[in-house]
Scaffold this motif. Structure first.
Motif, PDB file in Angstrom:
ATOM      1  N   ALA A 180     -18.616  13.265 -19.333  1.00 34.99           N
ATOM      2  CA  ALA A 180     -17.594  13.702 -20.289  1.00 34.99           C
ATOM      3  C   ALA A 180     -18.192  14.124 -21.623  1.00 34.99           C
ATOM      4  N   THR A 181     -19.255  13.458 -22.047  1.00 41.92           N
ATOM      5  CA  THR A 181     -19.799  13.699 -23.382  1.00 41.92           C
ATOM      6  C   THR A 181     -21.038  14.574 -23.390  1.00 41.92           C
ATOM      7  N   GLN A 182     -21.687  14.710 -22.222  1.00 39.73           N
ATOM      8  CA  GLN A 182     -22.915  15.503 -22.110  1.00 39.73           C
ATOM      9  C   GLN A 182     -24.001  15.005 -23.059  1.00 39.73           C
ATOM     10  N   VAL A 183     -24.079  13.686 -23.248  1.00 38.33           N
ATOM     11  CA  VAL A 183     -25.117  13.109 -24.094  1.00 38.33           C
ATOM     12  C   VAL A 183     -26.478  13.378 -23.461  1.00 38.33           C
ATOM     13  N   PHE A 206       0.823  -1.215   0.000  1.00 39.72           N
ATOM     14  CA  PHE A 206       0.000   0.000   0.000  1.00 39.72           C
ATOM     15  C   PHE A 206       0.862   1.273   0.000  1.00 39.72           C
ATOM     16  N   SER A 207       1.949   1.229  -0.761  1.00 46.87           N
ATOM     17  CA  SER A 207       2.803   2.405  -0.899  1.00 46.87           C
ATOM     18  C   SER A 207       2.317   3.326  -2.007  1.00 46.87           C
ATOM     19  N   ARG A 208       1.316   2.904  -2.746  1.00 51.06           N
ATOM     20  CA  ARG A 208       0.735   3.716  -3.804  1.00 51.06           C
ATOM     21  C   ARG A 208      -0.699   3.238  -4.010  1.00 51.06           C
ATOM     22  N   MET A 209      -1.442   4.023  -4.774  1.00 53.53           N
ATOM     23  CA  MET A 209      -2.800   3.614  -5.119  1.00 53.53           C
ATOM     24  C   MET A 209      -2.737   2.603  -6.254  1.00 53.53           C
ATOM     25  N   TYR A 210      -3.509   1.545  -6.139  1.00 52.86           N
ATOM     26  CA  TYR A 210      -3.552   0.525  -7.188  1.00 52.86           C
ATOM     27  C   TYR A 210      -4.680   0.878  -8.168  1.00 52.86           C
ATOM     28  N   VAL A 211      -4.321   0.969  -9.451  1.00 56.76           N
ATOM     29  CA  VAL A 211      -5.339   1.287 -10.447  1.00 56.76           C
ATOM     30  C   VAL A 211      -6.320   0.127 -10.547  1.00 56.76           C
ATOM     31  N   LYS A 212      -7.573   0.447 -10.823  1.00 57.90           N
ATOM     32  CA  LYS A 212      -8.604  -0.577 -10.946  1.00 57.90           C
ATOM     33  C   LYS A 212      -9.655  -0.119 -11.949  1.00 57.90           C
ATOM     34  N   PRO A 213     -10.267  -1.071 -12.652  1.00 63.29           N
ATOM     35  CA  PRO A 213     -11.286  -0.684 -13.640  1.00 63.29           C
ATOM     36  C   PRO A 213     -12.484  -0.031 -12.960  1.00 63.29           C
ATOM     37  N   LEU A 214     -13.102   0.903 -13.652  1.00 68.16           N
ATOM     38  CA  LEU A 214     -14.328   1.499 -13.155  1.00 68.16           C
ATOM     39  C   LEU A 214     -15.445   0.462 -13.179  1.00 68.16           C
ATOM     40  N   SER A 215     -16.361   0.578 -12.243  1.00 69.70           N
ATOM     41  CA  SER A 215     -17.540  -0.281 -12.267  1.00 69.70           C
ATOM     42  C   SER A 215     -18.432   0.147 -13.425  1.00 69.70           C
ATOM     43  N   ALA A 216     -19.423  -0.665 -13.746  1.00 71.45           N
ATOM     44  CA  ALA A 216     -20.331  -0.321 -14.837  1.00 71.45           C
ATOM     45  C   ALA A 216     -21.036   0.998 -14.560  1.00 71.45           C
ATOM     46  N   GLU A 217     -21.466   1.202 -13.312  1.00 71.09           N
ATOM     47  CA  GLU A 217     -22.139   2.452 -12.961  1.00 71.09           C
ATOM     48  C   GLU A 217     -21.206   3.647 -13.097  1.00 71.09           C
ATOM     49  N   GLN A 218     -19.977   3.489 -12.624  1.00 67.69           N
ATOM     50  CA  GLN A 218     -18.999   4.577 -12.710  1.00 67.69           C
ATOM     51  C   GLN A 218     -18.664   4.897 -14.164  1.00 67.69           C
ATOM     52  N   LEU A 219     -18.552   3.864 -14.988  1.00 67.24           N
ATOM     53  CA  LEU A 219     -18.235   4.080 -16.397  1.00 67.24           C
ATOM     54  C   LEU A 219     -19.367   4.822 -17.097  1.00 67.24           C
ATOM     55  N   PHE A 220     -20.606   4.431 -16.804  1.00 63.67           N
ATOM     56  CA  PHE A 220     -21.751   5.111 -17.396  1.00 63.67           C
ATOM     57  C   PHE A 220     -21.785   6.572 -16.975  1.00 63.67           C
ATOM     58  N   ASP A 221     -21.643   6.830 -15.682  1.00 64.30           N
ATOM     59  CA  ASP A 221     -21.686   8.206 -15.189  1.00 64.30           C
ATOM     60  C   ASP A 221     -20.548   9.035 -15.772  1.00 64.30           C
ATOM     61  N   SER A 222     -19.359   8.444 -15.888  1.00 65.56           N
ATOM     62  CA  SER A 222     -18.222   9.165 -16.465  1.00 65.56           C
ATOM     63  C   SER A 222     -18.485   9.502 -17.926  1.00 65.56           C
ATOM     64  N   LEU A 223     -19.074   8.558 -18.637  1.00 69.45           N
ATOM     65  CA  LEU A 223     -19.369   8.781 -20.052  1.00 69.45           C
ATOM     66  C   LEU A 223     -20.399   9.895 -20.224  1.00 69.45           C
ATOM     67  N   MET A 224     -21.433   9.883 -19.386  1.00 77.72           N
ATOM     68  CA  MET A 224     -22.455  10.920 -19.471  1.00 77.72           C
ATOM     69  C   MET A 224     -21.878  12.290 -19.140  1.00 77.72           C
ATOM     70  N   ALA A 280     -11.931  16.961 -21.311  1.00 77.54           N
ATOM     71  CA  ALA A 280     -13.251  16.412 -21.006  1.00 77.54           C
ATOM     72  C   ALA A 280     -13.182  14.927 -20.679  1.00 77.54           C
ATOM     73  N   ALA A 281     -12.376  14.183 -21.423  1.00 80.13           N
ATOM     74  CA  ALA A 281     -12.332  12.729 -21.248  1.00 80.13           C
ATOM     75  C   ALA A 281     -11.366  12.290 -20.163  1.00 80.13           C
ATOM     76  N   LEU A 282     -10.202  12.955 -20.075  1.00 82.07           N
ATOM     77  CA  LEU A 282      -9.141  12.496 -19.176  1.00 82.07           C
ATOM     78  C   LEU A 282      -8.871  13.455 -18.024  1.00 82.07           C
ATOM     79  N   THR A 283      -9.596  14.573 -17.980  1.00 83.22           N
ATOM     80  CA  THR A 283      -9.398  15.626 -16.976  1.00 83.22           C
ATOM     81  C   THR A 283      -7.964  16.129 -16.958  1.00 83.22           C
ATOM     82  N   ARG A 284      -7.349  16.169 -18.106  1.00 84.46           N
ATOM     83  CA  ARG A 284      -6.008  16.744 -18.241  1.00 84.46           C
ATOM     84  C   ARG A 284      -5.802  17.131 -19.697  1.00 84.46           C
ATOM     85  N   TYR A 285      -4.873  18.050 -19.907  1.00 89.21           N
ATOM     86  CA  TYR A 285      -4.509  18.405 -21.272  1.00 89.21           C
ATOM     87  C   TYR A 285      -3.498  17.387 -21.810  1.00 89.21           C
ATOM     88  N   PRO A 286      -3.421  17.203 -23.110  1.00 91.45           N
ATOM     89  CA  PRO A 286      -2.421  16.293 -23.662  1.00 91.45           C
ATOM     90  C   PRO A 286      -1.020  16.847 -23.451  1.00 91.45           C
TER      91      PRO A 286
END
Length: 205
Positions: free
Chosen positions: A58-61, A38-56, A148-154
């Motif tokens: 980021a895209t403002q559909v 636990f010396s760092r945060m472990y990346v993990k996939p978003l849940s289905a609910e989190q992915l849906f909310d993130s998509l909505m 919008a998608a990554l919350t950062r500039y390229p």
């Protein structure tokens, strides 16, 4: 005091650890079989609910769809989640609803109706707003889509590579008889689609 508890947790050093692998935590990789330190945060996939909310978000559909927007979003959410979840028989002969975020998620994000609508550039979507902004240059539009998608500039390197790909796509499409402005919009749709299908968008990091 729940607010105080949340404040304590979020202001702690453990909560604010980065997910980046550094020299001091290279051996802390549970996915490779190492013990979890636990010396760092472990990346993990978003849940289905989190992915849906993130998509909505980021895209403002569906933005500006009128007073029935909330009902429409709820219905779309249920339809979306049903495609991700499956019922699994347990040892107790009961059913357990689980989420399998590998192949179904990839197919939905690549070809799903919601994503296709999000990258269509239709009025009310964030991409549509960006494409209609005649005062912004292509580089600025790429930056806005990344934010919008990554919350950062390229990064400078990323922007250079994306700019090159956009120019190549525009040249290819114009040779097919597509107007330069329409070809640029098509290329930017591809950029936004790529951002939404990136691992950076689909994981909690």
């Amino acid at each position: 005091d729940v607010k105080r508890l949340v404040r304590w947790i979020t202001s702690s050093e453990a909560y604010q650890l980065t997910s980046r692998v550094q020299e001091t935590n290279q051996v802390d990789d549970p996915e490779s079989g190492d013990p979890a330190y636990f010396s760092r945060m472990y990346v993990k996939p978003l849940s289905a609910e989190q992915l849906f909310d993130s998509l909505m978000e980021a895209t403002q559909v569906g933005r500006g769809a009128g007073p029935s927007l909330s009902e429409a979003v709820d219905a779309r959410r249920r339809e979306w989640l049903q495609q991700f979840f499956k019922a699994v028989d347990t040892e107790e002969n009961s059913e357990l609803t689980t989420f399998d975020g590998s192949l179904p998620q990839a197919l939905m994000m690549m070809n799903g109706d919601l994503v296709q609508q999000a990258v269509s550039g239709a009025p009310g979507t964030y991409l549509g707003e960006v494409l209609l902004d005649s005062g912004s240059q292509t580089d600025e539009k790429i930056r806005r889509l990344s934010l919008a998608a990554l919350t950062r500039y390229p990064t400078v390197e990323e922007l250079e590579k994306i700019r090159t790909l956009v120019r190549q796509n525009v040249r290819t499409r114009t040779r097919r008889g597509i107007a330069p402005s329409a070809a640029t919009n098509e290329a930017l749709r591809d950029v936004f689609w790529a951002y939404l299908n990136s691992s950076e968008f689909a994981v909690n990091h």
